[in-house]
Motif scaffolding. Structure first.
Motif, PDB file in Angstrom:
ATOM      1  N   UNK A 150     -49.525 -46.118  53.233  1.00 49.56           N
ATOM      2  CA  UNK A 150     -49.281 -45.976  54.666  1.00 49.56           C
ATOM      3  C   UNK A 150     -50.534 -46.359  55.449  1.00 49.56           C
ATOM      4  N   UNK A 151     -51.682 -45.988  54.928  1.00 46.13           N
ATOM      5  CA  UNK A 151     -52.941 -46.378  55.558  1.00 46.13           C
ATOM      6  C   UNK A 151     -53.106 -47.897  55.546  1.00 46.13           C
ATOM      7  N   UNK A 152     -52.750 -48.532  54.422  1.00 45.20           N
ATOM      8  CA  UNK A 152     -52.802 -49.997  54.342  1.00 45.20           C
ATOM      9  C   UNK A 152     -51.932 -50.625  55.426  1.00 45.20           C
ATOM     10  N   UNK A 153     -50.708 -50.118  55.568  1.00 43.70           N
ATOM     11  CA  UNK A 153     -49.816 -50.671  56.573  1.00 43.70           C
ATOM     12  C   UNK A 153     -50.344 -50.509  57.978  1.00 43.70           C
ATOM     13  N   UNK A 154     -50.841 -49.322  58.310  1.00 45.50           N
ATOM     14  CA  UNK A 154     -51.361 -49.086  59.659  1.00 45.50           C
ATOM     15  C   UNK A 154     -52.603 -49.923  59.939  1.00 45.50           C
ATOM     16  N   UNK A 156     -53.244 -52.852  58.718  1.00 42.65           N
ATOM     17  CA  UNK A 156     -52.827 -54.229  58.971  1.00 42.65           C
ATOM     18  C   UNK A 156     -52.214 -54.370  60.364  1.00 42.65           C
ATOM     19  N   UNK A 157     -51.544 -53.336  60.823  1.00 47.12           N
ATOM     20  CA  UNK A 157     -51.045 -53.371  62.192  1.00 47.12           C
ATOM     21  C   UNK A 157     -52.209 -53.457  63.187  1.00 47.12           C
ATOM     22  N   UNK A 158     -53.233 -52.636  62.947  1.00 46.75           N
ATOM     23  CA  UNK A 158     -54.413 -52.672  63.813  1.00 46.75           C
ATOM     24  C   UNK A 158     -55.124 -54.016  63.691  1.00 46.75           C
ATOM     25  N   UNK A 159     -55.195 -54.534  62.467  1.00 47.00           N
ATOM     26  CA  UNK A 159     -55.862 -55.821  62.270  1.00 47.00           C
ATOM     27  C   UNK A 159     -55.138 -56.938  63.015  1.00 47.00           C
ATOM     28  N   UNK A 254     -49.108 -62.294  64.354  1.00 46.09           N
ATOM     29  CA  UNK A 254     -47.709 -61.902  64.217  1.00 46.09           C
ATOM     30  C   UNK A 254     -47.338 -61.584  62.786  1.00 46.09           C
ATOM     31  N   UNK A 255     -47.836 -62.376  61.848  1.00 50.83           N
ATOM     32  CA  UNK A 255     -47.520 -62.137  60.445  1.00 50.83           C
ATOM     33  C   UNK A 255     -48.195 -60.876  59.922  1.00 50.83           C
ATOM     34  N   UNK A 256     -49.401 -60.616  60.378  1.00 49.82           N
ATOM     35  CA  UNK A 256     -50.079 -59.385  59.970  1.00 49.82           C
ATOM     36  C   UNK A 256     -49.336 -58.156  60.483  1.00 49.82           C
ATOM     37  N   UNK A 257     -48.857 -58.239  61.711  1.00 50.22           N
ATOM     38  CA  UNK A 257     -48.092 -57.119  62.260  1.00 50.22           C
ATOM     39  C   UNK A 257     -46.810 -56.894  61.453  1.00 50.22           C
ATOM     40  N   UNK A 258     -46.142 -57.987  61.070  1.00 51.25           N
ATOM     41  CA  UNK A 258     -44.939 -57.864  60.252  1.00 51.25           C
ATOM     42  C   UNK A 258     -45.238 -57.273  58.890  1.00 51.25           C
ATOM     43  N   UNK A 259     -46.327 -57.753  58.244  1.00 55.45           N
ATOM     44  CA  UNK A 259     -46.726 -57.222  56.940  1.00 55.45           C
ATOM     45  C   UNK A 259     -47.032 -55.731  57.043  1.00 55.45           C
ATOM     46  N   UNK A 260     -47.801 -55.357  58.075  1.00 56.00           N
ATOM     47  CA  UNK A 260     -48.150 -53.953  58.245  1.00 56.00           C
ATOM     48  C   UNK A 260     -46.928 -53.071  58.437  1.00 56.00           C
ATOM     49  N   UNK A 278     -43.786 -48.083  42.375  1.00 55.04           N
ATOM     50  CA  UNK A 278     -44.221 -49.404  41.878  1.00 55.04           C
ATOM     51  C   UNK A 278     -43.771 -50.549  42.783  1.00 55.04           C
ATOM     52  N   UNK A 279     -42.607 -50.400  43.421  1.00 54.50           N
ATOM     53  CA  UNK A 279     -42.135 -51.454  44.330  1.00 54.50           C
ATOM     54  C   UNK A 279     -43.081 -51.586  45.512  1.00 54.50           C
ATOM     55  N   UNK A 280     -43.443 -50.448  46.117  1.00 54.00           N
ATOM     56  CA  UNK A 280     -44.336 -50.477  47.271  1.00 54.00           C
ATOM     57  C   UNK A 280     -45.726 -50.978  46.886  1.00 54.00           C
ATOM     58  N   UNK A 281     -46.230 -50.536  45.715  1.00 54.07           N
ATOM     59  CA  UNK A 281     -47.563 -50.956  45.274  1.00 54.07           C
ATOM     60  C   UNK A 281     -47.604 -52.459  45.003  1.00 54.07           C
ATOM     61  N   UNK A 282     -46.578 -52.972  44.311  1.00 49.19           N
ATOM     62  CA  UNK A 282     -46.533 -54.417  44.034  1.00 49.19           C
ATOM     63  C   UNK A 282     -46.373 -55.209  45.324  1.00 49.19           C
ATOM     64  N   UNK A 283     -45.573 -54.681  46.255  1.00 49.57           N
ATOM     65  CA  UNK A 283     -45.375 -55.390  47.524  1.00 49.57           C
ATOM     66  C   UNK A 283     -46.670 -55.481  48.305  1.00 49.57           C
ATOM     67  N   UNK A 284     -47.541 -54.479  48.176  1.00 50.11           N
ATOM     68  CA  UNK A 284     -48.777 -54.460  48.953  1.00 50.11           C
ATOM     69  C   UNK A 284     -49.612 -55.704  48.698  1.00 50.11           C
ATOM     70  N   UNK A 285     -49.784 -56.077  47.399  1.00 49.39           N
ATOM     71  CA  UNK A 285     -50.603 -57.271  47.162  1.00 49.39           C
ATOM     72  C   UNK A 285     -49.767 -58.540  46.990  1.00 49.39           C
ATOM     73  N   UNK A 286     -48.506 -58.414  46.569  1.00 46.35           N
ATOM     74  CA  UNK A 286     -47.674 -59.613  46.410  1.00 46.35           C
ATOM     75  C   UNK A 286     -47.369 -60.244  47.771  1.00 46.35           C
TER      76      UNK A 286
END
Length: 451
Positions: A150-154, A156-159, A254-260, A278-286
């Motif tokens: 969740x921290x990673x997602x937020x 990336x939204x800020x980024x 725009x893409x960073x906001x979508x990824x986040x 595992x789905x969320x973890x793999x999605x984070x770097x994939x």
């Protein structure tokens, strides 16, 4: 009132903790080294400095501080079950990744990898290891991966918002070797933001209990709360040869906001249903790598923007405070006439400017292909091209060959910025690491474009 005072005291303790940790200072030094490297490349290619690495560093440090405060406020309601051992584990993984590629300095990679490792360890609950290994296994098992995702997602939204705000302003012009060996102009867009986070964590204290229960942490909040400092770096690194920096920054943002947004939603779902881990973890770097691949692919498909048109000279960049900036010349525009004389080459431009050494009249084609007429007096000491940096021609002194950038190369900017092979020398430059997103100690995400 007692709860507010306790919160302020915890914030003061976390602030002291941040100042005593070396990680925040290390991240600022890395930022400084990258901006210094950019200035070295500018001097090698253009014999002028377009940016101030000191000013860039302070601007990004200030922006990172504001971003950290914003994310910290959100985590007052989300919570984070994280120990100092967990922070050290995140830093250790990130530093190892950083030795291979600077863009791996991203929380998306370290948390994703640790999430997969934790899932694998949970498949063998009896495995504990011995000695140092047992400590590492215990620390990894205790990591709150859904909260970290969740921290990673937020982050990336800020980024994405920071890229929209500052990404284009730090873009530096460079000469690149094109697909067929021809020199073309382009931009290296590289920004890093040291972000100090103050995360609300459960703790056994004699103080009050929160009047609300944060999302992550469960019953652990019944014993009290505290604040923990977590320094990270958000990083953005892109190359663009087919778009103006502001347009590239808008697309990347725009893409960073979508990824986040996607990673944040997956993290929240994982906290509700653990088999999604595992789905969320793999999605984070994939998905992060997919962003990089997509940006690289698009860049290869676009026609170069900064090449000279027939009968004119394409402007790659404009020096700050120069006559060209005062005249209103913009990057991407083309100078076609000076003092009534066509200027298909740089030599013609210099000759036309000498026709009237005290005044000049220019015809410039703007980005829409329309002519605009500009004029200005010329003073002693003005730049010989009025401060316009032109796209390269066949006689350009150097080009940049993109290559992967590691931490060790950052420490040798003069060596890595060395021009070779004479007039067609190639100056290695940091590989275009696509968008960088929320990173543990550091995050760099962006499409990497290797030459």
């Amino acid at each position: 009132m007692d709860l507010i005072l306790e919160g302020l005291w915890s914030l003061a303790e976390a602030g002291m903790q941040l100042l005593l940790q070396p990680f925040y200072y290390i991240s600022i030094i890395v930022v400084l080294l990258i901006y210094r490297r950019q200035v070295v490349l500018e001097r090698r290619l253009f014999h002028v400095r377009l940016h101030s690495w000191g000013l860039q560093t302070w601007r990004t440090v200030l922006a990172g501080l504001l971003a950290g405060l914003a994310v910290s406020v959100v985590f007052v309601f989300l919570g984070m079950n994280l120990t100092m051992e967990g922070i050290l584990c995140l830093w250790a993984v990130t530093i190892v990744l950083m030795l291979f590629r600077i863009r791996y300095l991203c929380l998306a990679y370290s948390v994703g990898i640790l999430g997969v490792i934790q899932f694998g360890l949970n498949l063998f609950p009896g495995f504990a290891g011995s000695g140092f290994v047992s400590d590492v296994v215990r620390i990894v098992r205790e990591l709150d991966i859904p909260a970290l995702l969740c921290l990673v997602g937020l982050l990336h939204l800020v980024e994405g918002l920071l890229v929209r705000w500052q990404g284009a302003s730090f873009a530096g012009p460079l000469f690149y070797e094109g697909k067929r060996g021809k020199l073309i102009g382009g931009y290296q867009m590289q920004s890093l933001w040291p972000v100090p986070l103050f995360l609300l964590i459960p703790a056994q204290t004699t103080g009050g209990v929160l009047p609300w229960t944060p999302l992550f942490g469960g019953d652990a909040w019944q014993g009290g709360f505290s604040l923990m400092a977590l320094p990270i770096v958000l990083g953005f690194s892109e190359m663009t040869m087919g778009l103006l920096p502001k347009d590239k920054a808008r697309v990347s943002s725009g893409r960073l906001l979508g990824y986040g947004a996607v990673i944040t939603v997956l993290a929240l779902l994982t906290s509700w249903w653990s088999p999604l881990l595992p789905v969320a973890a793999l999605a984070a770097f994939a998905l992060h790598e997919a962003l990089i691949w997509l940006s690289r692919f698009e860049e290869q498909q676009r026609s170069p923007l900064f090449v000279h048109p027939q009968g004119g000279l394409k402007v790659l960049a404009v020096l700050p405070g120069s006559p060209a900036e005062e005249l209103g010349i913009r990057a991407g525009e083309s100078i076609v006439k000076v003092n009534g004389v066509p200027v298909p080459t740089k030599e013609d431009l210099h000759a036309a400017l000498r026709i009237n050494p005290a005044f000049c009249k220019l015809e410039v084609l703007n980005l829409a292909g329309e002519s605009k007429f500009l004029q200005r007096a010329i003073y002693a000491g003005d730049h010989h091209q009025l401060g316009a940096i032109l796209a390269p021609d066949e006689l350009a002194p150097a080009a940049v060959r993109l290559q992967p950038l590691s931490l060790l190369q950052l420490l040798r900017p003069r060596t890595s910025a060395r021009a070779v092979r004479g007039a067609r020398g190639a100056t290695p430059a940091p590989q275009r690491e696509a968008r960088t997103g929320g990173g543990a100690p550091a995050a760099a995400d962006g499409p990497a474009a290797e030459a």
